[in-house]
Design a protein around this motif. Structure first.
Motif, PDB file in Angstrom:
ATOM      1  N   GLU A  37      -6.014  10.037 -11.529  1.00 34.22           N
ATOM      2  CA  GLU A  37      -6.635  10.378 -12.813  1.00 34.22           C
ATOM      3  C   GLU A  37      -8.036  10.947 -12.634  1.00 34.22           C
ATOM      4  O   GLU A  37      -8.417  11.915 -13.303  1.00 34.22           O
ATOM      5  N   LEU A  38      -8.816  10.361 -11.723  1.00 34.38           N
ATOM      6  CA  LEU A  38     -10.199  10.797 -11.534  1.00 34.38           C
ATOM      7  C   LEU A  38     -10.335  11.831 -10.422  1.00 34.38           C
ATOM      8  O   LEU A  38     -11.452  12.243 -10.091  1.00 34.38           O
ATOM      9  N   GLN A  39      -9.216  12.209  -9.832  1.00 32.48           N
ATOM     10  CA  GLN A  39      -9.154  13.327  -8.883  1.00 32.48           C
ATOM     11  C   GLN A  39     -10.073  13.120  -7.673  1.00 32.48           C
ATOM     12  O   GLN A  39     -10.987  13.896  -7.413  1.00 32.48           O
ATOM     13  N   PHE A  40      -9.801  12.034  -6.948  1.00 29.97           N
ATOM     14  CA  PHE A  40     -10.510  11.822  -5.689  1.00 29.97           C
ATOM     15  C   PHE A  40      -9.539  11.236  -4.680  1.00 29.97           C
ATOM     16  O   PHE A  40      -8.491  10.679  -5.037  1.00 29.97           O
ATOM     17  N   THR A  41      -9.880  11.374  -3.423  1.00 35.23           N
ATOM     18  CA  THR A  41      -9.058  10.847  -2.340  1.00 35.23           C
ATOM     19  C   THR A  41      -9.668   9.550  -1.834  1.00 35.23           C
ATOM     20  O   THR A  41     -10.870   9.492  -1.539  1.00 35.23           O
ATOM     21  N   ILE A  42      -8.851   8.510  -1.753  1.00 34.63           N
ATOM     22  CA  ILE A  42      -9.333   7.226  -1.241  1.00 34.63           C
ATOM     23  C   ILE A  42      -9.476   7.334   0.271  1.00 34.63           C
ATOM     24  O   ILE A  42      -8.492   7.581   0.973  1.00 34.63           O
ATOM     25  N   PRO A  43     -10.673   7.162   0.807  1.00 37.02           N
ATOM     26  CA  PRO A  43     -10.852   7.329   2.255  1.00 37.02           C
ATOM     27  C   PRO A  43     -10.220   6.179   3.032  1.00 37.02           C
ATOM     28  O   PRO A  43     -10.119   5.051   2.544  1.00 37.02           O
ATOM     29  N   ALA A  44      -9.803   6.463   4.238  1.00 34.53           N
ATOM     30  CA  ALA A  44      -9.269   5.424   5.112  1.00 34.53           C
ATOM     31  C   ALA A  44     -10.410   4.582   5.667  1.00 34.53           C
ATOM     32  O   ALA A  44     -11.557   5.028   5.745  1.00 34.53           O
ATOM     33  N   GLY A  45     -10.082   3.345   6.048  1.00 31.15           N
ATOM     34  CA  GLY A  45     -11.067   2.489   6.690  1.00 31.15           C
ATOM     35  C   GLY A  45     -11.622   1.427   5.762  1.00 31.15           C
ATOM     36  O   GLY A  45     -11.406   1.449   4.545  1.00 31.15           O
ATOM     37  N   THR A  46     -12.356   0.502   6.359  1.00 36.04           N
ATOM     38  CA  THR A  46     -12.916  -0.625   5.610  1.00 36.04           C
ATOM     39  C   THR A  46     -14.425  -0.737   5.829  1.00 36.04           C
ATOM     40  O   THR A  46     -14.983  -1.830   5.843  1.00 36.04           O
ATOM     41  N   ALA A  47     -15.071   0.392   5.987  1.00 32.25           N
ATOM     42  CA  ALA A  47     -16.517   0.379   6.216  1.00 32.25           C
ATOM     43  C   ALA A  47     -17.263   0.005   4.940  1.00 32.25           C
ATOM     44  O   ALA A  47     -16.838   0.322   3.824  1.00 32.25           O
ATOM     45  N   ASP A  48     -18.397  -0.677   5.108  1.00 33.08           N
ATOM     46  CA  ASP A  48     -19.279  -0.944   3.978  1.00 33.08           C
ATOM     47  C   ASP A  48     -19.886   0.359   3.478  1.00 33.08           C
ATOM     48  O   ASP A  48     -20.258   1.233   4.268  1.00 33.08           O
TER      49      ASP A  48
END
Length: 595
Positions: free
Chosen positions: A532-543
């Motif tokens: 809906e908000l047109q973004f890609t969820i990045p991989a990884g668990t960085a702060d």
């Protein structure tokens, strides 16, 4: 010579001292707890000032010892033996932790959630240990406690009890504290929730946390929803109740597994919002509820006088600068400003609201209400929050949002579509104007809200970050949840009949009384939001931001301060140094070298 030095190194790693064993146990009447070493049982003793911790020294035992705890009868015959073998945390130890009978792990490993925004830790306290399940041992007048449980909805009913808190390294006792049942709808359940109050006027305290709630978690089977919400609030920089699991026993009777959390009172503002600063005078603190569907804490303006607002809807917990006769005066000013705000025509809405409230904090709270599907909080129900006038924000103070009660999430309590847009979740009767006017209808604040959702989903609220935390918590409480489901309850009322299968299955499947499962919900909500908000969820668990510094300086032997959530190794054994023992070992090794 080489063999001699190797032998010295081995000697230096083993404490030459008798070992003290400490086991938290509730044997049957007439029975005792003992420790078994190579089949030889030593009976332990429970003293008045430390029970239910059973303690004893085994002469001649070294810190390389392997042992198990046993329940023994009056003839010293074992009636129950742990099915596993224990070891000391380190070979330099001369005493065990306080270890709960038949629980193989005392210190658990719980990967923390990545930080989206900088959190401000509460003041340092030993009350909440993220990687341990503590034991609460309460004693009091049995008829009075039975009466409290039999009629939990009796207004003002309370009993006085003696309190003992036991975790791995601490036994803390306090006499004559107040115990009462807690909540509104939660009193309808057979497993009650409770409040505990320490009387600070008489120097009663509990590690700077004088007001506690014991949440029964009776409305949902995983016992994770509330804890997971609290942990996520910490990760997105929202001041919140802290929470850790405890086993509750009253008069030696098991009540079950509970989530112990702060009760939001004036002391909470001091210790959590202001980090324990004694120089800050707390401002107005209002508890907001929805006693009925038509009477909600929606923040709609109803006139200039406090009498126009329901006494159970807005409850003053601290007057601040308000008069006793007008306890809601400051809040009513905010509600009038909200009524006057035109989401389309008001110039510079960000400045307008940043002058009145902690806008970022409010939007982060609303983002989590949407992401978790919170049906019983402000966005959907006008309920279950506190609003606090923080005198340290801005030039003359601002209102700050303090959320509470998070069990009604992930499809518990209302059927909410995890694929639904937040833009369809605002047309309520009565209206909730802080959502409709700010988030939905004002373009500038809506853009800020969208940015906050993107950043939270990109960092914290995504399967890659949440699932390891969920799985670790599930594993940590698994044995105690299984035990809890077998216990008879103490009050009349609803018993949902959840099972241990539900406890595990509702992580991934829809189960009894639930319209959602936790892991699929997170995946669906995160994916829907990104589309809906047109973004890609990045991989990884960085702060996204560096972890905040811990309060209290360099820490101590009782801190849970490792990056993975506690001083623990992967097998659940705590990692710590016992300095005095290490000095003794060094002296022995040196004397042997000199010889």
């Amino acid at each position: 010579m080489v063999k001699f030095l190797v032998g010295l190194a081995t000697l230096a790693s083993i404490a030459f001292a008798d070992i003290t064993f400490n086991c938290i146990g509730y044997p049957a009447p007439g029975n005792s707890i003992g420790v078994s070493i190579n089949g030889v049982i030593t009976k332990l003793a429970a003293l008045e000032n430390t029970a239910p911790v059973w303690t004893g020294v085994v002469p001649g035992a070294t810190s390389a010892v392997q042992y198990s705890y046993v329940e023994i009868n009056a003839a010293n015959t074992p009636v129950k033996t742990e099915a596993f073998v224990r070891k000391l945390n380190q070979t330099t130890d001369i005493a065990t932790d306080n270890e709960f009978f038949d629980r193989p792990i005392t210190h658990h490993v719980v990967p923390r959630l990545p930080y989206t925004y900088l959190a401000t830790y509460p003041s340092k306290s030993k009350a909440f240990k993220e990687t341990q399940i503590a034991t609460l041992h309460l004693t009091g007048d049995k008829p009075a406690i039975d009466k409290l449980n039999a009629s939990p909805e009796t207004d003002g009913a309370e009993v006085r009890v003696n309190f003992r808190f036991i975790n791995a390294k601490t036994i803390y006792s306090q006499r004559n504290i107040t115990l009462k049942t807690s909540g509104k709808s939660s009193k309808e359940f057979a497993k009650q929730s409770y409040k505990i109050k320490f009387d600070t006027d008489f120097n009663q305290t509990f590690f700077s946390r004088p007001n506690l709630k014991l949440r029964s978690m009776a409305t949902e089977p995983t016992y994770l929803r509330e804890k997971l919400y609290i942990d996520t609030l910490n990760a997105v920089g929202v001041p919140t109740q802290q929470g850790s699991y405890v086993r509750l026993f009253i008069n030696n009777e098991p009540y079950g597994l509970y989530l112990m959390v702060d009760d939001i009172k004036k002391s909470f503002a001091k210790q959590t919002v202001h980090g324990g600063d004694d120089l800050i005078i707390p401002g107005s603190l209002i508890q907001a509820n929805a006693p009925t569907l038509s009477e909600q804490a929606d923040l709609a303006y109803k006139g200039p006088l406090s009498a126009a607002y329901g006494k159970e809807t807005y409850i003053s917990q601290n007057l601040g600068n308000n008069l006793v006769t007008e306890p809601l005066s400051q809040l009513i000013t905010l509600m009038k400003d909200l009524q006057d705000f035109d989401p389309v025509a008001t110039p510079d809405p960000l400045v307008y609201w940043n002058n009145r409230i902690d806008l970022d904090g409010f939007l982060r709270n609303m983002a989590l209400e949407y992401l978790f599907g919170g049906f019983d909080n402000y966005w959907m129900a006008g309920s279950n929050y506190f609003i606090y006038f923080n005198p340290t924000l801005g030039t003359s103070g601002k209102w700050q949002w303090l959320p509470t009660d998070f069990d009604g999430t992930f499809g518990n309590g209302a059927e909410i579509d995890p694929l639904g847009s937040y833009k369809t979740l605002y047309n309520f009767t009565p209206d909730h104007p802080l959502v409709s006017k700010l988030i939905i209808k004002n373009a500038a604040i809506n853009a800020l809200f969208n940015t906050i959702i993107k950043e939270i989903v990109s960092t914290t609220f995504k399967p890659e970050a949440m699932n390891p935390h969920i799985e670790a918590l599930n594993k940590m409480i698994s044995l105690d949840a299984a035990w809890d489901f077998t216990l008879p309850r103490k009050s009349p009322g609803k018993n949902p009949g959840f099972t241990f299968d539900d406890f595990n299955n509702n992580l991934v499947n829809i189960t009894k009384d639930m319209s959602g499962a936790i892991k699929p919900w997170i995946a669906a909500r995160a994916n829907t939001t990104s589309v809906e908000l047109q973004f890609t969820i990045p991989a990884g668990t960085a702060d996204r931001v560096p972890p905040p510094p811990r309060k209290g300086g360099n820490g101590d032997d009782d801190d849970d301060a490792s990056p993975e959530g506690g001083n623990a190794s992967s097998d659940g054994v705590s990692v710590r140094a016992v300095g005095s023992v290490m000095v003794v070992v060094a002296m022995v090794a040196s004397s042997l070298l000199l010889a």
